[in-house]
Scaffold this active site. Structure first.
Site, PDB file in Angstrom:
ATOM      1  CB  CYS A 122      33.571  41.800  39.266  1.00  0.00           C
ATOM      2  SG  CYS A 122      35.264  41.295  39.896  1.00  0.00           S
ATOM      3  CE  LYS A 197      39.530  35.876  38.135  1.00  0.00           C
ATOM      4  NZ  LYS A 197      39.443  37.327  38.563  1.00  0.00           N
ATOM      5  NE  ARG A 219      33.088  37.634  37.314  1.00  0.00           N
ATOM      6  CZ  ARG A 219      32.231  37.383  38.152  1.00  0.00           C
ATOM      7  NH1 ARG A 219      31.467  36.290  38.414  1.00  0.00           N
ATOM      8  NH2 ARG A 219      31.718  38.541  38.866  1.00  0.00           N
ATOM      9  CE  LYS A 250      41.220  34.331  41.471  1.00  0.00           C
ATOM     10  NZ  LYS A 250      40.665  35.514  41.232  1.00  0.00           N
TER      11      LYS A 250
HETATM   12  C1  PBG Z   1      38.021  39.828  40.736  1.00  0.00           C
HETATM   13  C2  PBG Z   1      38.660  38.658  41.557  1.00  0.00           C
HETATM   14  C3  PBG Z   1      37.997  37.325  41.765  1.00  0.00           C
HETATM   15  C4  PBG Z   1      38.949  36.873  42.420  1.00  0.00           C
HETATM   16  C5  PBG Z   1      40.170  37.751  42.740  1.00  0.00           C
HETATM   17  N1  PBG Z   1      39.857  38.718  41.787  1.00  0.00           N
HETATM   18  C6  PBG Z   1      36.691  36.856  41.626  1.00  0.00           C
HETATM   19  C7  PBG Z   1      36.264  36.556  40.206  1.00  0.00           C
HETATM   20  O1  PBG Z   1      36.921  36.454  39.393  1.00  0.00           O
HETATM   21  O2  PBG Z   1      35.127  36.434  40.147  1.00  0.00           O
HETATM   22  C8  PBG Z   1      38.949  35.390  43.232  1.00  0.00           C
HETATM   23  C9  PBG Z   1      39.543  35.373  44.507  1.00  0.00           C
HETATM   24  C10 PBG Z   1      39.121  33.886  45.145  1.00  0.00           C
HETATM   25  O3  PBG Z   1      38.312  33.235  44.981  1.00  0.00           O
HETATM   26  O4  PBG Z   1      39.492  34.218  46.405  1.00  0.00           O
HETATM   27  N2  PBG Z   1      38.249  39.844  39.304  1.00  0.00           N
HETATM   28 ZN    ZN Z   2      36.660  41.065  38.284  1.00  0.00          ZN
END
Ligand code: PBG
Ligand code: ZN
Length: 330
Positions: A122, A197, A219, A250
């Site tokens: 990303c 996630k 997403r 997460k």
């Molecule tokens: C990328 C990624 C993200 C985060 C960690 N790796 C962002 C997303 O999925 O948009 C989020 C980290 C945070 O909010 O502190 N894939």
């Molecule tokens: Zn990403």
């Protein structure tokens, strides 16, 4: 007078006794610091959405790495902000890419530090999705992304990453990365999978920091529905079968039940929790208004995350907590 047999307050009278019976402790060794590294030179750009954090170009990063060494930060999670983006996120796998260079800076100036590299597309795609798009452009092409993830993983490993942490929630990503790493001779590099996630609104400040806010869409075809509990177990089970060495849930503060579920189901796998940008920013914002005691709230939240079952926490508070409670050097 009541003669109560049990009086829990007896154990709360003496401060030392309270410390003695304290069940959960947050230490510097529990914490991993996320860091944003960017292309260019002489850049130390404050990130407004994440007060206290910066985008670092690799030359400026050197001083910060030394500061982290003096503080005794155990490990970092690196995120790259490239100079250029394209549809395939090709910069992600360049030998001289931002993350690859930042890994080398750590290896040169603080080799004891555990360097984890976030593996996703990303930050590198012009559309901002976590993989390449299908021909229609409406969804991420899972299996094509898997091939590219393998290449990116090998380039991080070549640069010296100690742990590869794929965060894109592609089906089969752990197996693809494991296969690619093994084929390139990196059989000993562990994978920390962002196994669970959620599609969370709490990533907003991160997306502003990393420039990954989507122009359109969301997403939700790859990140999980926040309403789902049992699906987390499925995701973890699959990632373990594919070869994940460590797991992650997460966000963290808002998903304590999931952390507990995963730890109870798979206690033998080290479990990380990502205290994400929005969770950090909310504490910062409340503290800036004088509404809460920032250090106490941060410590309480991190303690709750560990109490729920996390073995370690990725948090933007790592530096402040380690500074406030210095790590025991071995
Ligand atoms: C990328 C990624 C993200 C985060 C960690 N790796 C962002 C997303 O999925 O948009 C989020 C980290 C945070 O909010 O502190 N894939
Ligand atoms: Zn990403």
């Amino acid at each position: 007078m009541f003669s109560l047999i049990q009086r829990p307050r007896r154990l709360r009278q003496h401060p030392a006794l309270r410390r003695l019976v304290q069940e959960t402790h947050i230490q510097g060794d529990d914490l991993i610091l996320p860091l944003f590294v960017c292309a260019g030179q002489k850049i130390k750009r404050a990130i407004p959405s994440l007060p206290g954090h910066y985008q670092w170009s690799c030359d400026e990063l050197v001083a910060e790495v030394r500061a982290l060494r003096d503080l005794g930060i155990l490990g970092v999670m690196l995120f790259g902000i490239p100079a250029e983006k394209d549809a395939e996120g090709s910069h992600a796998s360049h030998d001289k890419g931002v993350v690859q260079q930042a890994i080398r800076v750590f290896k040169e100036h603080y080799p004891e530090c555990l360097v984890m590299s976030d593996l996703c597309f990303c930050e590198y795609t012009d559309h901002g999705h976590c993989g390449v798009l299908t021909a229609s452009g409406r969804d991420v092409d899972n299996d094509r992304t898997l091939e590219l993830l393998g290449v990116q993983a090998v380039s991080h490993a070549r640069a010296g990453a100690d742990v590869i942490a794929p965060s894109g929630m592609m089906d089969g990503m752990v197996a693809a990365i494991r296969t690619a790493l093994d084929a390139a001779g990196f059989i000993h590099i562990p994978i920390l999978s962002y196994a669970v996630k959620y599609s969370s609104a709490l990533y907003g400040p991160f997306r502003l920091a990393a420039g990954t806010t989507l122009k359109q869409g969301d997403r939700k075809t790859y990140q999980m529905d926040p309403a789902n509990r049992f699906e987390a177990i499925k995701e973890v089970e699959l990632d373990i079968a594919e070869g994940a060495d460590m797991l992650m849930v997460k966000p963290a503060h808002t998903y304590l039940d999931i952390i507990r579920d995963v730890k109870e189901s798979f206690p033998m796998y080290p479990l990380a929790a990502y205290h994400v940008s929005g969770e950090y920013a909310m504490i910062k914002a409340a503290a800036a208004q004088g509404l809460i005691d920032e250090k106490m709230v941060a410590l309480e939240v991190l303690t709750a995350i560990k109490r729920a079952g996390a073995d370690f926490i990725i948090t933007y508070y790592a530096k402040e907590i380690v500074a406030a409670f210095p790590r025991q050097r071995v």
